[in-house]
Scaffold this motif. Structure first.
Motif, PDB file in Angstrom:
ATOM      1  N   PRO A  65       0.829  -1.204   0.000  1.00 48.64           N
ATOM      2  CA  PRO A  65       0.000   0.000   0.000  1.00 48.64           C
ATOM      3  C   PRO A  65       0.866   1.258   0.000  1.00 48.64           C
ATOM      4  O   PRO A  65       1.968   1.279   0.566  1.00 48.64           O
ATOM      5  CB  PRO A  65      -0.802  -0.097   1.299  1.00 48.64           C
ATOM      6  N   CYS A  66       0.377   2.299  -0.643  1.00 49.18           N
ATOM      7  CA  CYS A  66       1.131   3.551  -0.707  1.00 49.18           C
ATOM      8  C   CYS A  66       0.148   4.715  -0.684  1.00 49.18           C
ATOM      9  O   CYS A  66      -1.056   4.537  -0.868  1.00 49.18           O
ATOM     10  CB  CYS A  66       1.973   3.597  -1.971  1.00 49.18           C
ATOM     11  N   THR A  67       0.673   5.901  -0.457  1.00 49.40           N
ATOM     12  CA  THR A  67      -0.157   7.096  -0.449  1.00 49.40           C
ATOM     13  C   THR A  67       0.624   8.269  -1.017  1.00 49.40           C
ATOM     14  O   THR A  67       1.855   8.305  -0.937  1.00 49.40           O
ATOM     15  CB  THR A  67      -0.659   7.416   0.982  1.00 49.40           C
ATOM     16  N   THR A  68      -0.096   9.207  -1.584  1.00 44.11           N
ATOM     17  CA  THR A  68       0.539  10.402  -2.142  1.00 44.11           C
ATOM     18  C   THR A  68       1.140  11.222  -1.011  1.00 44.11           C
ATOM     19  O   THR A  68       0.456  11.569  -0.051  1.00 44.11           O
ATOM     20  CB  THR A  68      -0.506  11.264  -2.892  1.00 44.11           C
ATOM     21  N   ALA A  69       2.422  11.547  -1.113  1.00 41.37           N
ATOM     22  CA  ALA A  69       3.086  12.410  -0.135  1.00 41.37           C
ATOM     23  C   ALA A  69       3.213  13.831  -0.672  1.00 41.37           C
ATOM     24  O   ALA A  69       3.135  14.805   0.089  1.00 41.37           O
ATOM     25  CB  ALA A  69       4.468  11.857   0.214  1.00 41.37           C
ATOM     26  N   GLU A  70       3.399  13.944  -1.986  1.00 44.58           N
ATOM     27  CA  GLU A  70       3.562  15.269  -2.621  1.00 44.58           C
ATOM     28  C   GLU A  70       3.258  15.114  -4.099  1.00 44.58           C
ATOM     29  O   GLU A  70       3.569  14.098  -4.699  1.00 44.58           O
ATOM     30  CB  GLU A  70       4.994  15.758  -2.410  1.00 44.58           C
ATOM     31  N   MET A  71       2.616  16.128  -4.655  1.00 44.51           N
ATOM     32  CA  MET A  71       2.309  16.074  -6.073  1.00 44.51           C
ATOM     33  C   MET A  71       2.253  17.493  -6.628  1.00 44.51           C
ATOM     34  O   MET A  71       1.658  18.374  -6.028  1.00 44.51           O
ATOM     35  CB  MET A  71       0.958  15.376  -6.286  1.00 44.51           C
ATOM     36  N   LYS A  72       2.899  17.685  -7.773  1.00 47.07           N
ATOM     37  CA  LYS A  72       2.915  18.970  -8.464  1.00 47.07           C
ATOM     38  C   LYS A  72       2.376  18.741  -9.857  1.00 47.07           C
ATOM     39  O   LYS A  72       2.769  17.796 -10.536  1.00 47.07           O
ATOM     40  CB  LYS A  72       4.328  19.523  -8.548  1.00 47.07           C
ATOM     41  N   ILE A  73       1.467  19.623 -10.285  1.00 46.92           N
ATOM     42  CA  ILE A  73       0.886  19.470 -11.610  1.00 46.92           C
ATOM     43  C   ILE A  73       1.032  20.770 -12.394  1.00 46.92           C
ATOM     44  O   ILE A  73       0.873  21.860 -11.842  1.00 46.92           O
ATOM     45  CB  ILE A  73      -0.595  19.042 -11.526  1.00 46.92           C
ATOM     46  N   ASN A  74       1.393  20.636 -13.649  1.00 47.53           N
ATOM     47  CA  ASN A  74       1.403  21.765 -14.580  1.00 47.53           C
ATOM     48  C   ASN A  74       0.293  21.524 -15.587  1.00 47.53           C
ATOM     49  O   ASN A  74       0.317  20.521 -16.314  1.00 47.53           O
ATOM     50  CB  ASN A  74       2.745  21.871 -15.323  1.00 47.53           C
ATOM     51  N   TYR A  75      -0.671  22.433 -15.609  1.00 44.78           N
ATOM     52  CA  TYR A  75      -1.767  22.345 -16.580  1.00 44.78           C
ATOM     53  C   TYR A  75      -1.286  23.024 -17.858  1.00 44.78           C
ATOM     54  O   TYR A  75      -0.907  24.182 -17.845  1.00 44.78           O
ATOM     55  CB  TYR A  75      -3.017  23.037 -16.035  1.00 44.78           C
ATOM     56  N   LEU A  76      -1.296  22.296 -18.953  1.00 44.84           N
ATOM     57  CA  LEU A  76      -0.739  22.791 -20.206  1.00 44.84           C
ATOM     58  C   LEU A  76      -1.791  23.317 -21.168  1.00 44.84           C
ATOM     59  O   LEU A  76      -1.508  24.222 -21.949  1.00 44.84           O
ATOM     60  CB  LEU A  76       0.071  21.683 -20.885  1.00 44.84           C
ATOM     61  N   LYS A  77      -2.993  22.730 -21.121  1.00 41.75           N
ATOM     62  CA  LYS A  77      -4.032  23.139 -22.066  1.00 41.75           C
ATOM     63  C   LYS A  77      -5.402  22.773 -21.505  1.00 41.75           C
ATOM     64  O   LYS A  77      -5.602  21.636 -21.067  1.00 41.75           O
ATOM     65  CB  LYS A  77      -3.823  22.443 -23.404  1.00 41.75           C
ATOM     66  N   PRO A  78      -6.360  23.698 -21.542  1.00 38.65           N
ATOM     67  CA  PRO A  78      -7.707  23.345 -21.086  1.00 38.65           C
ATOM     68  C   PRO A  78      -8.455  22.556 -22.156  1.00 38.65           C
ATOM     69  O   PRO A  78      -8.236  22.752 -23.350  1.00 38.65           O
ATOM     70  CB  PRO A  78      -8.364  24.713 -20.855  1.00 38.65           C
ATOM     71  N   VAL A  79      -9.327  21.650 -21.712  1.00 40.95           N
ATOM     72  CA  VAL A  79     -10.179  20.897 -22.628  1.00 40.95           C
ATOM     73  C   VAL A  79     -11.595  20.865 -22.056  1.00 40.95           C
ATOM     74  O   VAL A  79     -11.793  21.002 -20.849  1.00 40.95           O
ATOM     75  CB  VAL A  79      -9.677  19.456 -22.875  1.00 40.95           C
ATOM     76  N   SER A  80     -12.559  20.689 -22.934  1.00 43.01           N
ATOM     77  CA  SER A  80     -13.950  20.664 -22.478  1.00 43.01           C
ATOM     78  C   SER A  80     -14.688  19.395 -22.898  1.00 43.01           C
ATOM     79  O   SER A  80     -15.853  19.211 -22.530  1.00 43.01           O
ATOM     80  CB  SER A  80     -14.695  21.892 -22.994  1.00 43.01           C
ATOM     81  N   SER A  81     -14.039  18.531 -23.654  1.00 39.86           N
ATOM     82  CA  SER A  81     -14.677  17.281 -24.065  1.00 39.86           C
ATOM     83  C   SER A  81     -13.611  16.282 -24.471  1.00 39.86           C
ATOM     84  O   SER A  81     -12.435  16.632 -24.611  1.00 39.86           O
ATOM     85  CB  SER A  81     -15.627  17.537 -25.242  1.00 39.86           C
ATOM     86  N   GLY A  82     -14.045  15.037 -24.648  1.00 39.17           N
ATOM     87  CA  GLY A  82     -13.130  14.004 -25.106  1.00 39.17           C
ATOM     88  C   GLY A  82     -12.840  12.981 -24.030  1.00 39.17           C
ATOM     89  O   GLY A  82     -13.496  12.922 -22.994  1.00 39.17           O
ATOM     90  N   VAL A  83     -11.837  12.175 -24.299  1.00 39.58           N
ATOM     91  CA  VAL A  83     -11.395  11.144 -23.356  1.00 39.58           C
ATOM     92  C   VAL A  83     -10.009  11.520 -22.865  1.00 39.58           C
ATOM     93  O   VAL A  83      -9.100  11.758 -23.668  1.00 39.58           O
ATOM     94  CB  VAL A  83     -11.365   9.755 -24.033  1.00 39.58           C
ATOM     95  N   LEU A  84      -9.857  11.595 -21.547  1.00 42.84           N
ATOM     96  CA  LEU A  84      -8.558  11.882 -20.936  1.00 42.84           C
ATOM     97  C   LEU A  84      -7.896  10.570 -20.554  1.00 42.84           C
ATOM     98  O   LEU A  84      -8.555   9.660 -20.046  1.00 42.84           O
ATOM     99  CB  LEU A  84      -8.727  12.735 -19.681  1.00 42.84           C
ATOM    100  N   THR A  85      -6.595  10.482 -20.802  1.00 38.64           N
ATOM    101  CA  THR A  85      -5.822   9.335 -20.344  1.00 38.64           C
ATOM    102  C   THR A  85      -4.644   9.845 -19.518  1.00 38.64           C
ATOM    103  O   THR A  85      -4.067  10.887 -19.821  1.00 38.64           O
ATOM    104  CB  THR A  85      -5.280   8.485 -21.512  1.00 38.64           C
TER     105      THR A  85
END
Length: 122
Positions: A65-85
């Motif tokens: 088992p594990c858990t998130t200790a730290e996470m940084k995200i850079n949002y590069l482009k907004p989207v409003s539809s589709g499938v995210l992977t």
């Protein structure tokens, strides 16, 4: 950590796609409930999808088992539809911590890049 029985993933719409030697891929089909007031996917949805791919890939890699200790995200482009992977990649696994990254895409376009540290609990 049985993914099929994860009520949270089901409630958000996250689905397992593939387990890789160095991570995992998860997907989410964008629905109206994922959009913010500006009409684009809420940042928390993108963050959650990436966190899920990271957590599942790391859990399967280290077998504990594990858990998130730290996470940084850079949002590069907004989207409003589709499938995210989200595809996670384990960069280094130690005895107590795992450093990994993930990329979130909509089709062929990368919409977010994530760097994270997970703590191994077992």
């Amino acid at each position: 950590m049985a993914l099929q029985g994860n009520r949270f993933h089901k409630s958000v719409g996250i689905e397992f796609v593939e387990l890789h030697e160095d991570g995992a891929t998860m997907r989410l089909e964008v629905a109206e409930g994922h959009l913010n007031g500006a009409g684009v996917v809420h940042g928390g949805v993108t963050f959650t999808l990436a966190d899920s791919a990271l957590g599942y890939g790391i859990y399967k890699f280290v077998g504990k088992p594990c858990t998130t200790a730290e996470m940084k995200i850079n949002y590069l482009k907004p989207v409003s539809s589709g499938v995210l992977t989200a595809r996670s990649y384990i960069l280094r696994a130690g005895r107590r911590l795992v450093v990994a990254r993930a990329e979130v895409c909509c089709g062929d376009e990368r919409i977010a890049e994530v760097l994270s540290t997970f703590a191994i609990l077992g």
